[in-house]
Design a protein around this motif. Structure first.
Motif, PDB file in Angstrom:
ATOM      1  N   ALA A  93      65.289  51.874  30.630  1.00  0.00           N
ATOM      2  CA  ALA A  93      64.472  52.322  29.417  1.00  0.00           C
ATOM      3  C   ALA A  93      63.384  52.566  29.639  1.00  0.00           C
ATOM      4  O   ALA A  93      62.373  52.527  30.090  1.00  0.00           O
ATOM      5  N   ILE A  94      62.955  53.994  28.190  1.00  0.00           N
ATOM      6  CA  ILE A  94      61.068  53.826  28.410  1.00  0.00           C
ATOM      7  C   ILE A  94      60.946  53.271  26.753  1.00  0.00           C
ATOM      8  O   ILE A  94      61.651  53.288  26.433  1.00  0.00           O
ATOM      9  N   PHE A  95      59.889  52.489  26.916  1.00  0.00           N
ATOM     10  CA  PHE A  95      59.184  51.906  26.324  1.00  0.00           C
ATOM     11  C   PHE A  95      57.892  52.510  25.669  1.00  0.00           C
ATOM     12  O   PHE A  95      57.021  53.158  26.498  1.00  0.00           O
ATOM     13  N   HIS A  96      57.586  52.441  24.378  1.00  0.00           N
ATOM     14  CA  HIS A  96      56.631  53.464  23.691  1.00  0.00           C
ATOM     15  C   HIS A  96      55.689  51.905  23.467  1.00  0.00           C
ATOM     16  O   HIS A  96      55.845  51.376  22.477  1.00  0.00           O
ATOM     17  N   ASN A  97      54.039  51.383  23.723  1.00  0.00           N
ATOM     18  CA  ASN A  97      53.155  49.631  22.829  1.00  0.00           C
ATOM     19  C   ASN A  97      54.921  48.593  22.597  1.00  0.00           C
ATOM     20  O   ASN A  97      54.722  48.029  21.872  1.00  0.00           O
ATOM     21  N   GLY A  98      55.660  48.478  23.843  1.00  0.00           N
ATOM     22  CA  GLY A  98      55.956  48.026  24.140  1.00  0.00           C
ATOM     23  C   GLY A  98      57.366  47.873  22.801  1.00  0.00           C
ATOM     24  O   GLY A  98      58.494  47.128  22.993  1.00  0.00           O
ATOM     25  N   SER A  99      57.753  49.110  22.555  1.00  0.00           N
ATOM     26  CA  SER A  99      58.866  49.665  21.147  1.00  0.00           C
ATOM     27  C   SER A  99      59.969  50.182  22.414  1.00  0.00           C
ATOM     28  O   SER A  99      59.463  51.464  22.813  1.00  0.00           O
ATOM     29  N   SER A 114      57.628  62.987  20.228  1.00  0.00           N
ATOM     30  CA  SER A 114      56.265  63.726  19.135  1.00  0.00           C
ATOM     31  C   SER A 114      55.564  62.637  19.213  1.00  0.00           C
ATOM     32  O   SER A 114      55.028  61.513  18.853  1.00  0.00           O
ATOM     33  N   VAL A 115      53.988  63.459  19.329  1.00  0.00           N
ATOM     34  CA  VAL A 115      52.582  62.554  19.905  1.00  0.00           C
ATOM     35  C   VAL A 115      52.088  62.854  18.202  1.00  0.00           C
ATOM     36  O   VAL A 115      51.552  63.915  18.172  1.00  0.00           O
ATOM     37  N   LEU A 116      52.491  61.397  18.071  1.00  0.00           N
ATOM     38  CA  LEU A 116      51.482  61.875  16.009  1.00  0.00           C
ATOM     39  C   LEU A 116      50.254  60.130  16.536  1.00  0.00           C
ATOM     40  O   LEU A 116      50.642  59.679  15.428  1.00  0.00           O
ATOM     41  N   ASP A 117      49.776  59.791  18.041  1.00  0.00           N
ATOM     42  CA  ASP A 117      49.215  59.094  17.503  1.00  0.00           C
ATOM     43  C   ASP A 117      47.764  59.983  18.410  1.00  0.00           C
ATOM     44  O   ASP A 117      48.330  60.122  19.261  1.00  0.00           O
ATOM     45  N   TYR A 118      46.445  58.993  17.947  1.00  0.00           N
ATOM     46  CA  TYR A 118      45.651  59.633  18.959  1.00  0.00           C
ATOM     47  C   TYR A 118      45.374  59.024  19.611  1.00  0.00           C
ATOM     48  O   TYR A 118      45.246  57.485  19.584  1.00  0.00           O
ATOM     49  N   GLY A 119      44.387  59.250  21.017  1.00  0.00           N
ATOM     50  CA  GLY A 119      43.815  58.564  21.364  1.00  0.00           C
ATOM     51  C   GLY A 119      45.246  58.302  22.544  1.00  0.00           C
ATOM     52  O   GLY A 119      45.867  58.608  23.340  1.00  0.00           O
ATOM     53  N   ARG A 120      44.704  56.576  23.290  1.00  0.00           N
ATOM     54  CA  ARG A 120      45.593  56.412  24.474  1.00  0.00           C
ATOM     55  C   ARG A 120      46.863  55.727  24.521  1.00  0.00           C
ATOM     56  O   ARG A 120      47.443  55.186  23.805  1.00  0.00           O
ATOM     57  N   LEU A 121      47.588  57.210  25.104  1.00  0.00           N
ATOM     58  CA  LEU A 121      48.958  56.517  24.908  1.00  0.00           C
ATOM     59  C   LEU A 121      49.834  56.018  26.122  1.00  0.00           C
ATOM     60  O   LEU A 121      49.486  56.852  27.264  1.00  0.00           O
ATOM     61  N   VAL A 122      50.558  55.063  25.754  1.00  0.00           N
ATOM     62  CA  VAL A 122      50.744  53.642  27.565  1.00  0.00           C
ATOM     63  C   VAL A 122      52.215  54.138  26.888  1.00  0.00           C
ATOM     64  O   VAL A 122      52.747  53.903  26.250  1.00  0.00           O
ATOM     65  N   PHE A 123      52.878  54.671  28.033  1.00  0.00           N
ATOM     66  CA  PHE A 123      54.381  54.899  28.294  1.00  0.00           C
ATOM     67  C   PHE A 123      55.236  54.107  29.973  1.00  0.00           C
ATOM     68  O   PHE A 123      54.721  54.633  30.581  1.00  0.00           O
ATOM     69  N   THR A 124      55.642  53.050  29.426  1.00  0.00           N
ATOM     70  CA  THR A 124      56.334  52.490  30.647  1.00  0.00           C
ATOM     71  C   THR A 124      57.951  53.076  31.250  1.00  0.00           C
ATOM     72  O   THR A 124      58.859  52.815  29.705  1.00  0.00           O
ATOM     73  N   CYS A 125      58.480  52.829  31.736  1.00  0.00           N
ATOM     74  CA  CYS A 125      59.731  52.671  31.945  1.00  0.00           C
ATOM     75  C   CYS A 125      60.573  50.999  32.879  1.00  0.00           C
ATOM     76  O   CYS A 125      59.891  50.911  33.948  1.00  0.00           O
ATOM     77  N   GLY A 138      55.065  53.753  35.190  1.00  0.00           N
ATOM     78  CA  GLY A 138      54.554  54.271  33.379  1.00  0.00           C
ATOM     79  C   GLY A 138      53.583  55.106  33.807  1.00  0.00           C
ATOM     80  O   GLY A 138      52.914  55.399  34.877  1.00  0.00           O
ATOM     81  N   ILE A 139      52.941  56.027  33.060  1.00  0.00           N
ATOM     82  CA  ILE A 139      51.700  56.306  32.756  1.00  0.00           C
ATOM     83  C   ILE A 139      51.379  56.779  31.451  1.00  0.00           C
ATOM     84  O   ILE A 139      51.800  56.015  30.937  1.00  0.00           O
TER      85      ILE A 139
END
Length: 366
Positions: A93-99, A114-125, A138-139
């Motif tokens: 699964a791919i997660f963003h901020n734990g979701s 869609s990128v709807l937040d500003y700043g640093r976004l952390v994605f994990t697999c 992760g990236i």
């Protein structure tokens, strides 16, 4: 296409060279040629960031994005993850901020967001195995805006022996790492400065370089990040236009022959200033009387109010018709009381103290 290290190495090399004054015929460049070369490298660096996809390789697998590490706010990106190490479980699964964004049974997964937040976004697999989650990779993605054109570029130097300081407005906040560089040229030589003190609203640079009064300078601010580049309109000036003198000192007021209405105001100034201006007012008034275009360090005033507290202020500048005025120097004093004029209405009262002494009390009308 060159690697990131190649572009950055060449960019830093050019920036380093531009932080040295280019002397001698062998290293002489025409300003426009040198300017084009310098800005070309900034644009190349920004373009390289724009076209490069992000890929992270980890022990259990890898994760990638179809975009660069910096993306425009509101854009769509594709995230992919691949499990390369054999595991007992096969759900990832791919997660963003734990979701959990998306999950699938298999060793590969891909999803559009869609990128709807500003700043640093952390994605994990992550690998989903029973009730546990194991990190595969992760990236990080940065979301922001390209830089606006720097505006309101201005420079000032405090005193003849100071260093110029330049300031500009950055425009909207980019939310991502953005480089600002000021390039200064006198028509033949070029000097470049990287911003050190980062502020979201305005740029500020101490040039730490002595300029001369004979040259005409042109300053341009370049802004660059992974989403684009922008350049200010050129600011052209001579040093005399931006030097702000120190304020005059030792203001004194001398009243002529104890006059209550006429005085001479004097001041000192050890700089090569050529013009002065004076203003004064009663302390109780908001209205200043201004005297401009003085070329001497003294001035006589007339028709002041007797027995009144006055405030006197003096400022100066280096050139008779151009440049920046100094801050005001301030001095306060009270004018003397006026000497009575005309006939006085006077009377006296005499009283006996004893047979040989009397007291005399004198009265008069004001």
């Amino acid at each position: 296409m060159k690697s990131a290290g190649g572009w950055i190495t060449e960019f830093n090399s050019l920036a380093h060279k531009d932080t040295q004054w280019i002397k001698g015929k062998r290293h002489s460049f025409h300003f426009r040629e040198r300017e084009k070369m310098f800005f070309k490298w900034i644009v190349h660096l920004a373009v390289w960031f724009l076209v490069q996809a992000v890929t992270e390789k980890c022990q259990k697998g890898n994760m990638s994005s179809n975009t660069a590490s910096q993306v425009l706010y509101g854009s769509n990106i594709t995230l992919s993850c691949r499990l390369t190490q054999h595991e007992r479980c096969n759900k990832i699964a791919i997660f963003h901020n734990g979701s959990d964004i998306k999950s699938i049974h298999g060793t590969e997964i891909s999803t559009d967001i869609s990128v709807l937040d500003y700043g640093r976004l952390v994605f994990t697999c992550k690998l989903l195995c029973d009730y546990t989650k194991k990190l595969i990779c992760g990236i990080d993605i940065e979301s922001g805006n390209p830089p606006d054109q720097p505006t309101n570029v201005s420079c000032i130097q405090f005193g003849e022996d100071g260093n110029p300081t330049c300031r500009w407005d950055k425009g909207r906040f980019t939310h991502i790492n953005t480089t600002y560089m000021l390039q200064l040229s006198n028509g033949t030589d070029i000097f470049s400065f990287l911003e050190e003190n980062v502020n979201n609203k305005y740029g500020l640079l101490d040039l730490r370089k002595k300029l001369n009064f004979e040259s005409t300078y042109t300053a341009v601010v370049a802004a660059s990040n992974g989403l684009g580049s922008a350049f200010s309109q050129p600011l052209t000036f001579m040093l005399i236009d931006i030097v702000k003198p120190r304020s005059p000192t030792d203001i004194t007021v001398k009243f002529d022959n104890n006059s209550a209405t006429n005085c001479t105001i004097l001041w000192q100034d050890q700089q090569a200033t050529q013009r002065f201006r004076l203003r004064y007012r009663p302390i109780t008034s908001q209205q200043w009387t201004m005297v401009n275009w003085l070329s001497t360090r003294r001035y006589s005033l007339h028709d002041l109010k007797p027995h009144t507290e006055y405030e006197f202020q003096v400022s100066c500048r280096f050139h008779p018709s151009r440049g920046i005025w100094s801050d005001w120097s301030t001095f306060q004093t009270r004018t003397p009381e006026a000497v009575p004029v005309g006939l006085l209405d006077v009377w006296y009262v005499m009283q006996d103290i004893d047979s040989q002494r009397q007291t005399v009390t004198l009265f008069w009308k004001r």
